[in-house]
Design a protein around this motif. Sequence first.
Motif, PDB file in Angstrom:
ATOM      1  N   TYR A 115       0.776  -1.244   0.000  1.00 42.96           N
ATOM      2  CA  TYR A 115       0.000   0.000   0.000  1.00 42.96           C
ATOM      3  C   TYR A 115       0.807   1.293   0.000  1.00 42.96           C
ATOM      4  O   TYR A 115       0.279   2.343  -0.330  1.00 42.96           O
ATOM      5  N   ASP A 119      -1.171   4.390  -1.335  1.00 43.75           N
ATOM      6  CA  ASP A 119      -2.381   4.433  -0.503  1.00 43.75           C
ATOM      7  C   ASP A 119      -1.957   4.514   0.964  1.00 43.75           C
ATOM      8  O   ASP A 119      -2.089   3.564   1.727  1.00 43.75           O
ATOM      9  N   THR A 122      -4.660   3.686   3.791  1.00 42.15           N
ATOM     10  CA  THR A 122      -4.904   2.253   4.034  1.00 42.15           C
ATOM     11  C   THR A 122      -3.731   1.623   4.768  1.00 42.15           C
ATOM     12  O   THR A 122      -3.926   0.846   5.705  1.00 42.15           O
TER      13      THR A 122
END
Length: 186
Positions: A115, A119, A122
């Motif tokens: 991730y 991201d 997350t």
Amino acid sequence: MRSSAPKGSKARGGAQKPTKAGTLVTKAVEAAAKPPKPRKPPAPPVTRNNNLPEVTIKVQRKAGYKQGPFDRKMRALQRLSDDGKLFKQANPVARNDAITKAYKQRVREAIWKKYWPHDKETSRKLTDKLDTLDPDHVWELQLGGADDASNLRLLDADTNRDIGNQIWQQIRTLPDGTPIRIEVVD
């Protein structure tokens, strides 16, 4: 000449009287400086003794448990007991904390690899969640399981410790090697 300083305060070269908070901090620092109590050396491992009567251990499902992970753990233990593999291991069991630490670190690294950086939210949520999980020995060490990464899965820390304690309270006085059967009660 008498000091006009209030009683208990620093006056003319005297030391200031420690406050309650200061005393607590001092005790905490002293406790942290002490080396941890050494663990008892592990007992020699034993094997299942089929000459002893099998004992049924009842693990109570509690409201705070997450149903899926709890059921997965209990199904695994019930399969092992159906296969005649569970027994009371001699205590204290041999345990290498480096194995569980390394397992959790590998999970953390896998999260970041998957991730981060695309991201970040997350990855942070998952690593925060990871802090509430324990590497759980699916086949409990106290029931003859191996202290090996292949026997580890993440489980809510409170659930993991409570299940282990429920089992321990029921087997601690049994002879080593006693065959164990697992039953879940609601």
